[in-house]
Every structure is written in structure tokens, then in C-alpha cells.
Design an enzyme around this catalytic site. Structure first.
Site, short mmCIF file in Angstrom:
data_model
loop_
_atom_site.label_atom_id
_atom_site.label_comp_id
_atom_site.label_asym_id
_atom_site.label_seq_id
_atom_site.Cartn_x
_atom_site.Cartn_y
_atom_site.Cartn_z
N ASP A 44 -77.11 76.07 23.73
CA ASP A 44 -78.42 76.74 23.82
C ASP A 44 -79.39 76.12 22.80
O ASP A 44 -80.57 76.49 22.75
CB ASP A 44 -78.31 78.25 23.67
CG ASP A 44 -77.72 78.70 22.34
OD1 ASP A 44 -77.31 77.83 21.54
OD2 ASP A 44 -77.66 79.92 22.10
N SER A 45 -78.91 75.13 22.04
CA SER A 45 -79.81 74.31 21.21
C SER A 45 -80.83 73.61 22.09
O SER A 45 -81.80 73.05 21.60
CB SER A 45 -79.01 73.28 20.41
OG SER A 45 -78.15 72.54 21.26
N ASP A 83 -73.02 77.14 26.82
CA ASP A 83 -73.32 78.28 25.94
C ASP A 83 -73.78 79.49 26.73
O ASP A 83 -74.59 79.37 27.66
CB ASP A 83 -74.44 77.89 24.97
CG ASP A 83 -73.91 77.55 23.60
OD1 ASP A 83 -72.76 77.92 23.28
OD2 ASP A 83 -74.66 76.90 22.83
N LYS A 113 -69.10 79.14 25.91
CA LYS A 113 -69.04 79.37 24.46
C LYS A 113 -69.91 80.57 24.13
O LYS A 113 -71.01 80.71 24.69
CB LYS A 113 -69.49 78.15 23.68
CG LYS A 113 -69.53 78.37 22.16
CD LYS A 113 -69.66 77.08 21.39
CE LYS A 113 -71.05 76.53 21.27
NZ LYS A 113 -72.04 77.46 20.66
N GLU A 115 -71.06 83.26 20.63
CA GLU A 115 -71.10 83.34 19.17
C GLU A 115 -70.62 84.70 18.67
O GLU A 115 -70.90 85.73 19.29
CB GLU A 115 -72.55 83.12 18.69
CG GLU A 115 -73.10 81.75 19.06
CD GLU A 115 -74.53 81.53 18.56
OE1 GLU A 115 -75.08 82.41 17.85
OE2 GLU A 115 -75.10 80.48 18.89
N GLU A 182 -69.54 76.52 12.25
CA GLU A 182 -70.81 75.89 11.87
C GLU A 182 -71.17 76.25 10.43
O GLU A 182 -71.15 77.43 10.05
CB GLU A 182 -71.92 76.35 12.85
CG GLU A 182 -73.27 75.71 12.55
CD GLU A 182 -74.29 75.85 13.67
OE1 GLU A 182 -73.92 76.30 14.78
OE2 GLU A 182 -75.45 75.51 13.44
O1 KIV Z 1 -76.15 75.16 20.87
C1 KIV Z 1 -75.53 74.26 20.27
O2 KIV Z 1 -75.85 73.06 20.34
C2 KIV Z 1 -74.39 74.66 19.44
C3 KIV Z 1 -73.86 73.63 18.49
C4 KIV Z 1 -74.75 73.53 17.33
C5 KIV Z 1 -72.47 73.92 18.12
O3 KIV Z 1 -73.97 75.76 19.52
#
Ligand code: KIV
Length: 275
Positions: A44-45, A83, A113, A115, A182
Site C-alpha cells: 500500500d506504499s 497489502d 499482508k 499490519e 519494519e
Molecule cells: O507497503 C509497503 O511497501 C510495505 C513495505 C514497506 C514492507 O508494507
């Protein structure tokens, strides 16, 4: 060879390192895949590096599905982990399973993924029970940026370090196949890596993790809004791109581009007959 969650399990057993890189589009996914990277994280970056948001909180399920499906069309061998965006799983176990399912069915993700630690274990369990592999993410979790009050290294004091170790154990127990850590001190990441039987993937967590992940635009110096300490520039693609754009602009102005070889031909006599 196709990377799967079994590849991750085997790598941990054999002590082989795992590479993960974020990616958000078809063309880049093809390059990352052909380079032999084990796993692509559709992170989600993308909110920061693709959409220009100041954090990841505004990213939607539709954004994630759109980019994940594009990556899946380009990657053949890398394990695709997508994500779960902010508020797609925090709300309830039901929402978590439904949205993880959408990332697989519509976004062609092979794993998701999410969090958090203890507070998301019920969601991890339920998603895994639906046969969707889950990668956990602990330490600095950017979706909690407002609660953290900024991007800070996590697990520094004794209580915080113990909490992180407990969370790592809990997400493993809940069924996660791997855990991203992280912004965690290297010695703590080492202790967690030695404690868990699932692979740890570090980002700003030192060299003792079982694998590493970086944001594509960070490692290629394409994203320059900020540079965390843990980022290494493997190439200055940002500068190379700018130079190419400058040359393109210049050659258009000078009439150098397009040249003969970029041009389609027609018999001059046809043009002469036109009125
Ligand atoms: O969203 C992302 O790119 C991430 C990484 C920083 C692990 O969660």
C-alpha cells in the site's frame, strides 16, 4: 521456478535468504520477475510512490486490486503478496476474510499482508482458514502512523522489545507464513528471527532477518520526497529518467526527433495529387 509459501518455508529451514521487492505495474513486475526476486509485494506504499499521498491511509481496496492484477499479469515466478489497505480488515473478522478474498479473486494475489500484532490475530486465523496465506507486518506499521505520532524505530526499550517478540510469536501462532518487521533494531530482529519458525522479512531491521524487502522506487532513487536510513540506492534511475526526458524535450525543439527511421513513408506523387 515458481515461488510459493512452501518456497518460503523451505528457505527458512535451509537458511537461504529471501528477496522481496514492491511493485505496482505490469512492465516493472516483468523485470523484477525476470531478475529472480522471490516475492513481489504489491504494497500500500503505492499510496506514496504511485499516487502521491502523504501516507498509506487513503489507499482503497479498488487501488490495491487494480495494481495487484497488473502485477500478476507480469510476474510468472515471484510469489505475489498484496497489502490489505487501511480499514479493509481492522473493522471485523468478516470484513478481513471478504476483502482478502477480493484481493485473490479480483487482484490475483497469492497471499495477503496485513499490519499489526495481537489485535489482528483473529483476522489472520480466519483468512488462513479460508486458504489464503497471510504475511504479518509488525514493528513500524505505517497504517498506525497517527497512533505512533510519526515514523519511529520500534521495540527500543525492554517492554517494547518484549511486546514485539510476543507479537511475532502470536502472528506465527495465528498461522502467518511470514512476518515483515519494519524499523526494528537489528539485535531484536535477530532474536525474533531465531525464535520463529516462519521467515522474517526485514525493512530497516538489519541483516539477520531471513529476507529483505524494499520499496522499488526507493531502491532505484525514483522517489525523493524522503529517504529513510534503511534505503540503499542500487541505481540512480530517477536521474537517468530525468536526463532522458530532458533529451526528448530538447530533440523535439531542435527538430532532431522524430528522425527518418521513426517515420512512415508514402509515395510523393500521391501527396502531389491531393488538393
Ligand atoms: O507497503 C509497503 O511497501 C510495505 C513495505 C514497506 C514492507 O508494507
Amino acid at each position: 521456478m515458481k515461488n510459493t509459501v512452501v518456497t518460503f518455508k523451505e528457505a527458512k529451514k535451509k537458511g537461504e535468504k529471501l528477496s522481496m521487492l514492491t511493485c505496482y505495474d505490469y512492465s516493472t513486475a516483468k523485470l523484477v520477475d525476470e531478475a529472480g526476486i522471490n516475492s513481489i509485494l504489491v504494497g500500500d506504499s503505492l499510496g506514496n510512490v504511485m499516487l502521491g499521498y502523504e501516507n498509506t491511509l487513503y489507499v482503497t481496496m479498488e487501488d490495491m486490486i487494480h495494481h495487484s492484477a497488473a502485477v500478476a499479469r507480469g510476474a510468472k515466478n515471484a510469489l505475489i503478496v498484496t497489502d490489505m489497505p487501511f480499514m479493509s480488515y481492522q473493522t471485523s473478522v468478516y470484513d478481513a476474510v471478504v476483502n482478502a478474498g477480493r484481493l485473490v479473486k479480483e487482484g490475483h494475489a497469492e497471499a495477503v499482508k496485513l499490519e499489526g500484532g495481537l489485535e489482528v490475530c483473529d483476522k489472520i486465523k480466519a483468512i488462513v482458514q479460508a486458504s489464503i496465506p497471510v504475511c504479518a507486518h509488525i514493528g513500524l506499521t505505517p497504517q498506525s502512523i497517527n497512533a505512533f505520532g510519526g515514523f519511529k524505530v520500534q521495540g527500543k526499550g525492554e517492554a517494547a522489545a518484549q511486546k514485539l517478540l510476543d507479537e511475532a510469536r502470536a502472528v506465527e501462532e495465528a498461522g502467518a507464513f511470514a512476518v515483515v518487521m519494519e524499523c526494528v533494531p537489528a539485535a531484536l530482529a535477530k532474536k525474533i528471527t531465531q525464535t520463529l519458525s516462519i521467515p522474517t522479512i526485514g525493512i530497516g531491521a538489519g541483516k539477520y532477518c531471513d529476507g529483505q524487502v524494499l520499496v522499488n522506487q526507493d531502491m532505484l532513487a525514483m522517489f525523493t520526497d524522503f529517504k529513510p536510513k534503511f534505503v540503499k540506492h542500487y541505481a540512480n534511475i530517477g536521474e537517468i529518467m530525468k536526463e532522458a526526458y530532458r533529451n526528448y524535450h530538447k530533440e523535439i525543439n531542435e527538430g532532431v526527433f522524430p528522425a527518418e527511421e521513426h517515420t512512415y513513408k508514402i509515395d510523393e506523387s500521391i501527396i502531389e495529387k491531393l488538393y
